[in-house]
Scaffold this active site. Structure first.
Site, PDB file in Angstrom:
ATOM      1  N   GLN A   8       7.972  -9.362  -6.599  1.00 29.58           N
ATOM      2  CA  GLN A   8       6.849  -8.926  -7.451  1.00 29.58           C
ATOM      3  C   GLN A   8       7.202  -7.669  -8.245  1.00 29.58           C
ATOM      4  OE1 GLN A   8       3.550  -7.408  -5.172  1.00 29.58           O
ATOM      5  NE2 GLN A   8       2.059  -7.838  -6.784  1.00 29.58           N
ATOM      6  N   GLY A   9       7.272  -7.788  -9.561  1.00 24.57           N
ATOM      7  CA  GLY A   9       7.569  -6.635 -10.419  1.00 24.57           C
ATOM      8  C   GLY A   9       6.321  -6.114 -11.097  1.00 24.57           C
ATOM      9  N   TYR A  10       5.463  -5.463 -10.329  1.00 18.42           N
ATOM     10  CA  TYR A  10       4.243  -4.862 -10.880  1.00 18.42           C
ATOM     11  C   TYR A  10       4.415  -3.337 -11.018  1.00 18.42           C
ATOM     12  CZ  TYR A  10       0.768  -8.722 -10.627  1.00 18.42           C
ATOM     13  OH  TYR A  10       0.029  -9.862 -10.823  1.00 18.42           O
ATOM     14  N   SER A  11       4.594  -2.644  -9.864  1.00 16.05           N
ATOM     15  CA  SER A  11       4.524  -1.175  -9.853  1.00 16.05           C
ATOM     16  C   SER A  11       5.690  -0.537 -10.594  1.00 16.05           C
ATOM     17  CB  SER A  11       4.538  -0.657  -8.417  1.00 16.05           C
ATOM     18  OG  SER A  11       3.510  -1.236  -7.679  1.00 16.05           O
ATOM     19  N   SER A  32       9.345  -5.140  -2.988  1.00 18.32           N
ATOM     20  CA  SER A  32       9.648  -5.610  -1.630  1.00 18.32           C
ATOM     21  C   SER A  32      10.535  -6.844  -1.687  1.00 18.32           C
ATOM     22  CB  SER A  32       8.363  -5.983  -0.889  1.00 18.32           C
ATOM     23  OG  SER A  32       7.528  -4.874  -0.791  1.00 18.32           O
ATOM     24  N   GLU A  51      -2.993 -11.922  -3.376  1.00 19.39           N
ATOM     25  CA  GLU A  51      -2.268 -10.955  -2.536  1.00 19.39           C
ATOM     26  C   GLU A  51      -3.193 -10.359  -1.482  1.00 19.39           C
ATOM     27  OE1 GLU A  51      -0.443  -7.688  -4.681  1.00 19.39           O
ATOM     28  OE2 GLU A  51       0.427  -6.851  -2.870  1.00 19.39           O
ATOM     29  N   SER A  55      -4.535   0.910  -2.714  1.00 19.35           N
ATOM     30  CA  SER A  55      -4.738   1.985  -1.725  1.00 19.35           C
ATOM     31  C   SER A  55      -6.208   2.017  -1.272  1.00 19.35           C
ATOM     32  CB  SER A  55      -4.359   3.338  -2.333  1.00 19.35           C
ATOM     33  OG  SER A  55      -5.322   3.715  -3.291  1.00 19.35           O
TER      34      SER A  55
HETATM   35  C1  LIG Z   1       5.329  -1.213   1.788  1.00 19.10           C
HETATM   36  C2  LIG Z   1       5.012  -1.331   0.321  1.00 19.10           C
HETATM   37  C3  LIG Z   1       5.415  -2.455  -0.357  1.00 19.10           C
HETATM   38  C4  LIG Z   1       5.156  -2.576  -1.724  1.00 19.10           C
HETATM   39  N1  LIG Z   1       5.618  -3.687  -2.383  1.00 19.10           N
HETATM   40  C5  LIG Z   1       5.444  -3.807  -3.715  1.00 19.10           C
HETATM   41  C6  LIG Z   1       6.004  -4.920  -4.432  1.00 19.10           C
HETATM   42  O1  LIG Z   1       6.641  -5.801  -3.851  1.00 19.10           O
HETATM   43  N2  LIG Z   1       5.849  -4.957  -5.770  1.00 19.10           N
HETATM   44  C7  LIG Z   1       5.146  -4.016  -6.460  1.00 19.10           C
HETATM   45  O2  LIG Z   1       5.008  -4.145  -7.665  1.00 19.10           O
HETATM   46  N3  LIG Z   1       4.608  -2.929  -5.811  1.00 19.10           N
HETATM   47  C8  LIG Z   1       4.756  -2.814  -4.456  1.00 19.10           C
HETATM   48  N4  LIG Z   1       4.232  -1.713  -3.795  1.00 19.10           N
HETATM   49  C9  LIG Z   1       3.606  -0.645  -4.569  1.00 19.10           C
HETATM   50  C10 LIG Z   1       2.107  -0.505  -4.380  1.00 19.10           C
HETATM   51  O3  LIG Z   1       1.415  -1.520  -5.051  1.00 19.10           O
HETATM   52  C11 LIG Z   1       1.730   0.896  -4.897  1.00 19.10           C
HETATM   53  O4  LIG Z   1       2.354   1.847  -4.066  1.00 19.10           O
HETATM   54  C12 LIG Z   1       0.236   1.133  -4.899  1.00 19.10           C
HETATM   55  O5  LIG Z   1      -0.377   0.349  -5.888  1.00 19.10           O
HETATM   56  C13 LIG Z   1      -0.114   2.619  -5.127  1.00 19.10           C
HETATM   57  O6  LIG Z   1       0.514   3.089  -6.263  1.00 19.10           O
HETATM   58  P1  LIG Z   1       1.393   4.451  -6.247  1.00 19.10           P
HETATM   59  O7  LIG Z   1       2.341   4.372  -5.106  1.00 19.10           O
HETATM   60  O8  LIG Z   1       1.964   4.629  -7.611  1.00 19.10           O
HETATM   61  O9  LIG Z   1       0.372   5.611  -5.919  1.00 19.10           O
HETATM   62  P2  LIG Z   1      -0.608   6.328  -6.957  1.00 19.10           P
HETATM   63  O10 LIG Z   1      -1.295   5.306  -7.779  1.00 19.10           O
HETATM   64  O11 LIG Z   1       0.144   7.392  -7.676  1.00 19.10           O
HETATM   65  O12 LIG Z   1      -1.681   6.996  -5.990  1.00 19.10           O
HETATM   66  C14 LIG Z   1      -1.448   8.235  -5.330  1.00 19.10           C
HETATM   67  C15 LIG Z   1      -2.726   8.611  -4.587  1.00 19.10           C
HETATM   68  O13 LIG Z   1      -3.810   8.797  -5.511  1.00 19.10           O
HETATM   69  C16 LIG Z   1      -4.923   7.976  -5.141  1.00 19.10           C
HETATM   70  N5  LIG Z   1      -5.599   7.478  -6.356  1.00 19.10           N
HETATM   71  C17 LIG Z   1      -4.994   6.929  -7.451  1.00 19.10           C
HETATM   72  N6  LIG Z   1      -5.926   6.568  -8.351  1.00 19.10           N
HETATM   73  C18 LIG Z   1      -7.146   6.885  -7.819  1.00 19.10           C
HETATM   74  C19 LIG Z   1      -8.498   6.762  -8.284  1.00 19.10           C
HETATM   75  N7  LIG Z   1      -8.791   6.210  -9.474  1.00 19.10           N
HETATM   76  N8  LIG Z   1      -9.480   7.187  -7.475  1.00 19.10           N
HETATM   77  C20 LIG Z   1      -9.212   7.735  -6.246  1.00 19.10           C
HETATM   78  N9  LIG Z   1      -7.933   7.901  -5.770  1.00 19.10           N
HETATM   79  C21 LIG Z   1      -6.922   7.479  -6.546  1.00 19.10           C
HETATM   80  C22 LIG Z   1      -4.313   6.819  -4.359  1.00 19.10           C
HETATM   81  O14 LIG Z   1      -5.264   6.248  -3.482  1.00 19.10           O
HETATM   82  C23 LIG Z   1      -3.189   7.529  -3.611  1.00 19.10           C
HETATM   83  O15 LIG Z   1      -3.680   8.134  -2.444  1.00 19.10           O
HETATM   84  C24 LIG Z   1       4.461  -1.559  -2.422  1.00 19.10           C
HETATM   85  C25 LIG Z   1       4.052  -0.406  -1.723  1.00 19.10           C
HETATM   86  C26 LIG Z   1       4.324  -0.287  -0.382  1.00 19.10           C
HETATM   87  C27 LIG Z   1       3.880   0.963   0.320  1.00 19.10           C
END
Ligand SMILES: Cc1cc2nc3c(=O)[nH]c(=O)nc-3n(C[C@H](O)[C@H](O)[C@H](O)COP(=O)(O)OP(=O)(O)OC[C@H]3O[C@@H](n4cnc5c(N)ncnc54)[C@H](O)[C@@H]3O)c2cc1C
Length: 404
Positions: free
Chosen positions: A114-117, A149, A232, A369
């Protein structure tokens, strides 16, 4: 189903958690073939596309039986291949795409990630900046994805790309299907605190895919992306309560082994965990009732997701407390996956619990999250006032310029 399991599992089978990491990997590969050959893979897929075409109730029963027996319901990447992109293709794909990709997913020829983040697009997924432009009959992709992942195990990646920077951010995104076996795609592993490397950064430099490798419309990828996120976040209601029950039973055994059940505070915490697993069972039953009535998981799936992920941090922290000093120098077998509980049959080793407690940290982040889920629940389930959003949405390009 009981007869099928008895026929295909060894007589002394205790669950995949009782195997070493190497044995578990080999078993998963072989088990996926057994499921495919017996039409128990991708249980919701219709027979015309090679699935078993089971009813919703049959799918739930099968998922429960697999969880009870401690066997996986598919291969390592099937959460991306079957649950996410396969289901999304069945909803959005053209007939040609379904006929091309679906059999290759089932056979295991195509393995997806999955290439989202991206570094600047996690919770704010609409901000993706990985660019794609048309060059004749091909898309050319440049940019970076992160936290991919099992990307190192995949040969295909579905990518959210920025195809029009001059419109508001959600309107200029296209959902592309990109082969990874090409010089323009580089996968770099990320080392986790457990020492494992389960996820990666993926870099695209002049990477290419054919023009027709798109799901939905050009610049209409956001709606497709949301369909995929529904898949998902759903599908866990049947099996998670069972897995958490098996895990809690194991923790009770650990507490007894270590004499911790004499401690009134620990007893109270264990009772609280028991209550939460029961609540989870009822939350699961509620979701299942809706599923059996034909509803796809919607924004309310966030309630279940928040409940299990926050519970899991508490229960694994309790395990670490019970282990005491042993948790500082864990020994024995580590969990084989970074997601959810350790596998059924896992030994009560300190490494299993400490590893699972590390992994539980990720549960409140991936698939949305906890904070973001609460926003969704507040706005879309409870109907609370929405966060203020400007009426004039700037283009993605102007937004980037304002940020820098
Ligand atoms: C084990 C694991 C596997 C993953 N696998 C994949 C994968 O295969 N493919 C993929 O594309 N991604 C993957 N991810 C990424 C995951 O989708 C992101 O980590 C997640 O969406 C959060 O984004 P971020 O890490 O950029 O945190 P951020 O978005 O930067 O958030 C940082 C903090 O700010 C808070 N926050 C952000 N916006 C708001 C808001 N509007 N209101 C209140 N609080 C807020 C969040 O809750 C968090 O606590 C994976 C992550 C993990 C941990």
């Amino acid at each position: 189903m009981q007869a099928f399991l008895a026929e295909h599992l060894p007589p002394d089978w205790q669950g995949i958690g009782a195997l070493t990491r190497e044995e578990a990997e080999a078993f998963t590969t072989q088990w996926r073939n057994v499921l495919r050959d017996n039409h128990y893979l991708a249980t919701s897929w219709p027979a015309e596309y090679g699935g078993p075409g089971l009813t919703a109730l049959e799918q739930v029963i099968l998922a429960e039986e697999f969880a009870r027996a401690g066997v996986p319901a598919g291969g390592t990447n099937d959460v991306f291949s079957i649950q996410m992109v396969g289901n999304t293709l069945l909803d959005w794909g053209t007939e040609d795409q379904k006929r091309h990709y679906i059999p290759r997913i089932l056979s295991g020829e195509d393995i997806w990630c999955q290439g989202y983040s991206e570094p600047n697009a996690g919770s704010d997924l609409g901000n993706v900046g990985c660019r794609a432009r048309l060059d004749g009959d091909e898309w050319v992709i440049d940019g970076q994805k992160i936290w991919t992942s099992a990307g190192h195990l995949a040969n295909w990646i579905f990518v959210l790309t920025r195809t029009d920077p001059d419109v508001p951010k959600h309107k200029g995104i296209t959902f592309l299907l990109c082969p990874m076996d090409q010089p323009g795609v580089e996968v770099r592993p990320i080392k986790m605190m457990s020492g494992d490397s389960e996820f990666n950064e993926v870099f695209f430099t002049n990477a290419r895919c054919p023009k027709e490798n798109i799901i939905g419309e050009v610049n209409g990828g956001w709606a497709v992306a949301m369909t995929l996120l529904g898949y998902e976040r759903g599908e866990a209601a049947a099996t998670f309560p069972l897995m958490f029950r098996i895990e809690l039973d194991r923790l009770m055994a650990l507490a007894k082994e270590r004499g911790a059940t004499d401690n009134p505070v620990i007893r109270q915490q264990l009772a609280e965990c028991h209550t939460k697993v029961e609540i989870m069972r009822y939350l699961g039953l509620r979701s299942l009732t809706q599923f059996l009535a034909g509803h796809h998981p919607g924004p309310e799936s966030g309630i279940f997701k928040n409940f299990w992920s926050e519970y899991h941090q508490a229960v694994t922290q309790l395990a670490v407390d019970i282990l005491g000093a042993d948790a500082m120098a864990p020994s024995g077998r580590w969990p084989t996956s970074s997601f959810q509980t350790d596998s059924p049959g896992a030994p009560n080793d300190s490494a299993s619990w400490v590893g699972t407690s590390y992994n539980a940290r990720a549960g409140t982040i991936y698939a949305g999250s906890s904070q973001v889920q609460r926003n969704i629940i507040g706005e879309m389930v409870l109907g609370l006032p929405k966060e203020p959003r400007g009426s004039d949405q700037p283009s993605w390009r102007d937004q980037q310029a304002a940020r820098s």
